[in-house]
Every structure is written in structure tokens, then in C-alpha cells.
Design a protein around this motif. Sequence first.
Motif, PDB file in Angstrom:
ATOM      1  N   THR A 195      -6.149   4.094   7.674  1.00  0.00           N
ATOM      2  CA  THR A 195      -5.736   2.783   6.005  1.00  0.00           C
ATOM      3  C   THR A 195      -7.494   3.280   5.857  1.00  0.00           C
ATOM      4  OG1 THR A 195      -4.619   1.685   8.017  1.00  0.00           O
ATOM      5  CG2 THR A 195      -6.460   0.879   5.470  1.00  0.00           C
ATOM      6  N   VAL A 196      -7.570   3.677   4.592  1.00  0.00           N
ATOM      7  CA  VAL A 196      -8.378   3.707   3.247  1.00  0.00           C
ATOM      8  C   VAL A 196      -8.666   2.370   3.042  1.00  0.00           C
ATOM      9  CG1 VAL A 196      -9.387   4.436   0.835  1.00  0.00           C
ATOM     10  CG2 VAL A 196      -7.141   5.765   1.953  1.00  0.00           C
ATOM     11  N   GLN A 197     -10.457   2.409   3.395  1.00  0.00           N
ATOM     12  CA  GLN A 197     -11.243   1.567   3.258  1.00  0.00           C
ATOM     13  C   GLN A 197     -11.759   0.998   2.132  1.00  0.00           C
ATOM     14  OE1 GLN A 197     -11.001  -0.713   5.785  1.00  0.00           O
ATOM     15  NE2 GLN A 197      -9.083  -0.553   6.987  1.00  0.00           N
ATOM     16  N   THR A 198     -11.902   2.292   1.182  1.00  0.00           N
ATOM     17  CA  THR A 198     -13.053   2.166  -0.434  1.00  0.00           C
ATOM     18  C   THR A 198     -12.393   3.060  -0.562  1.00  0.00           C
ATOM     19  OG1 THR A 198     -14.855   4.161   0.585  1.00  0.00           O
ATOM     20  CG2 THR A 198     -15.077   1.964   1.307  1.00  0.00           C
ATOM     21  N   THR A 199     -13.173   3.646  -1.570  1.00  0.00           N
ATOM     22  CA  THR A 199     -12.458   4.515  -3.209  1.00  0.00           C
ATOM     23  C   THR A 199     -13.375   6.069  -2.697  1.00  0.00           C
ATOM     24  OG1 THR A 199     -13.328   3.639  -5.149  1.00  0.00           O
ATOM     25  CG2 THR A 199     -11.215   3.300  -4.252  1.00  0.00           C
ATOM     26  N   PRO A 259       0.390  -1.354   0.154  1.00  0.00           N
ATOM     27  CA  PRO A 259       0.255   0.115   0.383  1.00  0.00           C
ATOM     28  C   PRO A 259       1.019   1.254   0.007  1.00  0.00           C
ATOM     29  CG  PRO A 259      -0.080  -1.100   1.687  1.00  0.00           C
ATOM     30  CD  PRO A 259       0.564  -1.765   1.014  1.00  0.00           C
ATOM     31  N   LYS A 260       0.265   2.326  -0.751  1.00  0.00           N
ATOM     32  CA  LYS A 260       0.804   3.556  -0.174  1.00  0.00           C
ATOM     33  C   LYS A 260       0.443   4.344   0.736  1.00  0.00           C
ATOM     34  CE  LYS A 260       1.498   7.478  -2.908  1.00  0.00           C
ATOM     35  NZ  LYS A 260       3.429   8.149  -3.465  1.00  0.00           N
ATOM     36  N   VAL A 261       1.948   4.729   1.409  1.00  0.00           N
ATOM     37  CA  VAL A 261       1.470   5.481   2.490  1.00  0.00           C
ATOM     38  C   VAL A 261       2.355   7.053   2.051  1.00  0.00           C
ATOM     39  CG1 VAL A 261       2.714   5.839   4.226  1.00  0.00           C
ATOM     40  CG2 VAL A 261       3.306   4.332   3.664  1.00  0.00           C
ATOM     41  N   TRP A 262       0.191   8.232   1.964  1.00  0.00           N
ATOM     42  CA  TRP A 262       0.317   9.271   2.033  1.00  0.00           C
ATOM     43  C   TRP A 262       0.679  10.396   3.122  1.00  0.00           C
ATOM     44  CZ3 TRP A 262      -0.537  10.627  -3.154  1.00  0.00           C
ATOM     45  CH2 TRP A 262      -1.825  10.083  -3.780  1.00  0.00           C
ATOM     46  N   ASP A 263       1.833  10.959   2.942  1.00  0.00           N
ATOM     47  CA  ASP A 263       2.568  11.870   3.939  1.00  0.00           C
ATOM     48  C   ASP A 263       1.857  12.911   3.465  1.00  0.00           C
ATOM     49  OD1 ASP A 263       4.537   9.822   5.523  1.00  0.00           O
ATOM     50  OD2 ASP A 263       5.634  10.426   3.851  1.00  0.00           O
ATOM     51  N   ILE A 264       1.001  13.121   4.963  1.00  0.00           N
ATOM     52  CA  ILE A 264       0.498  14.571   4.979  1.00  0.00           C
ATOM     53  C   ILE A 264       0.761  15.598   6.158  1.00  0.00           C
ATOM     54  CG2 ILE A 264      -1.799  15.594   4.898  1.00  0.00           C
ATOM     55  CD1 ILE A 264      -2.428  12.530   4.525  1.00  0.00           C
ATOM     56  N   THR A 265       1.324  16.536   5.593  1.00  0.00           N
ATOM     57  CA  THR A 265       2.274  17.716   7.210  1.00  0.00           C
ATOM     58  C   THR A 265       0.469  17.541   7.520  1.00  0.00           C
ATOM     59  OG1 THR A 265       4.253  17.784   6.678  1.00  0.00           O
ATOM     60  CG2 THR A 265       3.368  19.130   7.993  1.00  0.00           C
ATOM     61  N   VAL A 266       0.355  18.144   8.977  1.00  0.00           N
ATOM     62  CA  VAL A 266      -0.675  19.282   9.638  1.00  0.00           C
ATOM     63  C   VAL A 266       0.247  20.051  10.230  1.00  0.00           C
ATOM     64  CG1 VAL A 266      -2.337  19.149  11.319  1.00  0.00           C
ATOM     65  CG2 VAL A 266      -1.719  16.589   9.818  1.00  0.00           C
ATOM     66  N   GLY A 267      -0.719  21.080   9.573  1.00  0.00           N
ATOM     67  CA  GLY A 267      -0.062  22.813  10.225  1.00  0.00           C
ATOM     68  C   GLY A 267       1.288  22.705  10.057  1.00  0.00           C
ATOM     69  N   GLY A 268       2.477  23.837  10.941  1.00  0.00           N
ATOM     70  CA  GLY A 268       3.722  24.055  10.728  1.00  0.00           C
ATOM     71  C   GLY A 268       4.235  25.091   9.980  1.00  0.00           C
ATOM     72  N   TYR A 283      -3.125  21.292   5.385  1.00  0.00           N
ATOM     73  CA  TYR A 283      -2.747  19.970   5.283  1.00  0.00           C
ATOM     74  C   TYR A 283      -1.492  20.088   4.054  1.00  0.00           C
ATOM     75  CZ  TYR A 283      -6.432  18.575   8.783  1.00  0.00           C
ATOM     76  OH  TYR A 283      -7.228  18.585   9.655  1.00  0.00           O
ATOM     77  N   THR A 284      -0.895  19.389   4.049  1.00  0.00           N
ATOM     78  CA  THR A 284      -0.363  19.608   2.826  1.00  0.00           C
ATOM     79  C   THR A 284       0.449  18.096   3.128  1.00  0.00           C
ATOM     80  OG1 THR A 284       0.628  21.709   3.482  1.00  0.00           O
ATOM     81  CG2 THR A 284       1.983  20.489   1.594  1.00  0.00           C
ATOM     82  N   PRO A 285       0.255  18.005   1.315  1.00  0.00           N
ATOM     83  CA  PRO A 285      -0.795  18.573   0.285  1.00  0.00           C
ATOM     84  C   PRO A 285      -1.986  18.260   0.664  1.00  0.00           C
ATOM     85  CG  PRO A 285      -0.718  15.560  -0.279  1.00  0.00           C
ATOM     86  CD  PRO A 285       0.078  16.776   1.206  1.00  0.00           C
ATOM     87  N   ASN A 286      -3.436  19.024   0.493  1.00  0.00           N
ATOM     88  CA  ASN A 286      -4.944  19.168   0.889  1.00  0.00           C
ATOM     89  C   ASN A 286      -5.809  18.236   0.044  1.00  0.00           C
ATOM     90  OD1 ASN A 286      -4.835  20.454  -1.846  1.00  0.00           O
ATOM     91  ND2 ASN A 286      -5.491  22.445  -0.792  1.00  0.00           N
ATOM     92  N   GLN A 287      -5.517  17.280  -0.606  1.00  0.00           N
ATOM     93  CA  GLN A 287      -6.505  16.544  -1.096  1.00  0.00           C
ATOM     94  C   GLN A 287      -5.149  15.850  -1.813  1.00  0.00           C
ATOM     95  OE1 GLN A 287      -7.891  17.736  -4.346  1.00  0.00           O
ATOM     96  NE2 GLN A 287      -7.316  19.124  -4.849  1.00  0.00           N
ATOM     97  N   VAL A 288      -5.406  14.243  -1.915  1.00  0.00           N
ATOM     98  CA  VAL A 288      -5.144  12.544  -2.272  1.00  0.00           C
ATOM     99  C   VAL A 288      -5.499  11.860  -3.243  1.00  0.00           C
ATOM    100  CG1 VAL A 288      -3.287  13.022  -1.116  1.00  0.00           C
ATOM    101  CG2 VAL A 288      -4.774  11.167  -0.348  1.00  0.00           C
ATOM    102  N   LYS A 289      -5.355  11.189  -3.888  1.00  0.00           N
ATOM    103  CA  LYS A 289      -5.666  10.166  -4.874  1.00  0.00           C
ATOM    104  C   LYS A 289      -5.717   8.687  -4.287  1.00  0.00           C
ATOM    105  CE  LYS A 289      -9.319   8.939  -7.993  1.00  0.00           C
ATOM    106  NZ  LYS A 289     -10.357   8.221  -7.376  1.00  0.00           N
ATOM    107  N   ALA A 290      -6.099   7.409  -3.309  1.00  0.00           N
ATOM    108  CA  ALA A 290      -5.633   7.207  -2.508  1.00  0.00           C
ATOM    109  C   ALA A 290      -6.395   5.584  -3.134  1.00  0.00           C
ATOM    110  CB  ALA A 290      -5.783   7.036  -0.968  1.00  0.00           C
ATOM    111  N   ASP A 291      -5.646   5.143  -3.229  1.00  0.00           N
ATOM    112  CA  ASP A 291      -6.419   3.291  -3.287  1.00  0.00           C
ATOM    113  C   ASP A 291      -7.097   2.624  -1.758  1.00  0.00           C
ATOM    114  OD1 ASP A 291      -6.188   3.848  -6.173  1.00  0.00           O
ATOM    115  OD2 ASP A 291      -4.464   2.885  -5.808  1.00  0.00           O
TER     116      ASP A 291
END
Length: 196
Positions: A98-102, A23-32, A38-46
Motif C-alpha cells: 500500500t502506497v503511504q506517500t507520494t 484506491p487504485k490497484v496497480w497490477d504488476i507482473t513479476v517475471g514470466g 516488472y511489467t509495467p516497470n513504473q507507475v504514478k501512484a497516489d
Amino acid sequence: MFFKSILASLILASAPAVFAAEPKVWDITVGGAAGLVYTPNQVKADVGDILSFHFQFKNHTVTQSSFDYPCTPLAGGFDSGFMPVAMDATEFPVFNVTVQTTDPIWVHCEQVGHCGMGMVFAANAPKKGNTFDAFLAKAMATATQANTASTTTWTDSAYPSATPYSSHYKRDTAEAQVAQPERRRWSRVMAKREAN
């Protein structure tokens, strides 16, 4: 020799099932340093991918919401709780989902005012209809609504009508108690300020 060729073919044919992609791990920074985002503010996850939220300095949350109510926690949804991080921190908390659905996953920060300032995130937001941009606009509209609801109106006697003893104050306070406890505290602060 023929037997070895068939055996090798069977092993290679079954290899994709045995060696499934990680599975791909999407690293998202919160604040800072980037601010209330949130950076990035959106992703396309499987399905199976991991949304890994890395908290930076200040105090934020990763709270699931819905498209229609971007700044309200989703009943039964995930919530990191507040994650305070000092400015001089060297270790940073991480919250994984963990992404459960699309289906789209909508997220906001529960810190007072942050969602209304655009601190929202989405996974799998559609490109048409309920888009990320529409979600962001709805979130930012909540700040406008909150400001409108707390606007003080002046009477002919030059006293603010939003005092602790007015029905307007009581109505606003009751609505804030239902909507968000943080707004209630803010209303009291503003009422005290106006009374002075």
C-alpha cells in the motif's frame, strides 16, 4: 418543501466525503514470459493505492531499495522474500504494497544477477533528476561492477591470481560477504572453475 430542498442540498454537498474514491490497484507482473522485468516497470501512484505484484514462473522477489543503491535491500523496507513459481503453475503468488506517500518507491529483484540485468521497478519516480531511467542505469551498472570485480588477472606464470589461496580472492570474498551472499557463492564457483 423549503426544508426538503435544504436537506437534499446538505446530503449532496456531503456526498463526496461519504463516497470517497476507492484506491487504485496497480497490477504488476513479476517475471514470466516478458523475461527479467516488472511489467509495467513504473507507475504514478497516489497515497492509498495498492501495488499488486503478481509473480510468474521462476523465482523472484519484490525488494525495496533506494535510488543510490538500486540492488541493495533498503533497511526497514519491504521484501516479499523469494517466490518460486513452477513453469506449469496454475496459481500465482501475489504480494501487495500500500502506497503511504507520494515519495518515490524503488524496487528490485534479489535473485542473483536479476537486478543488474535491469529487473527493477519504481512508483512515483521523478521526471527530472532521479528518474526511472537513471535508476535503471545504476542497477545495470552493478552488473558491470560485479563483472569487473570478478575478472581474473593472469600472472607471468600463467596461473590465475584469483585462487582460493591468493589475497585477491580473500579480499573479493570478504567484500562479497558484506555486499551479497550470492556473489560469494558465485566467486567460489568461478574459483573452482579456474582452478580446473
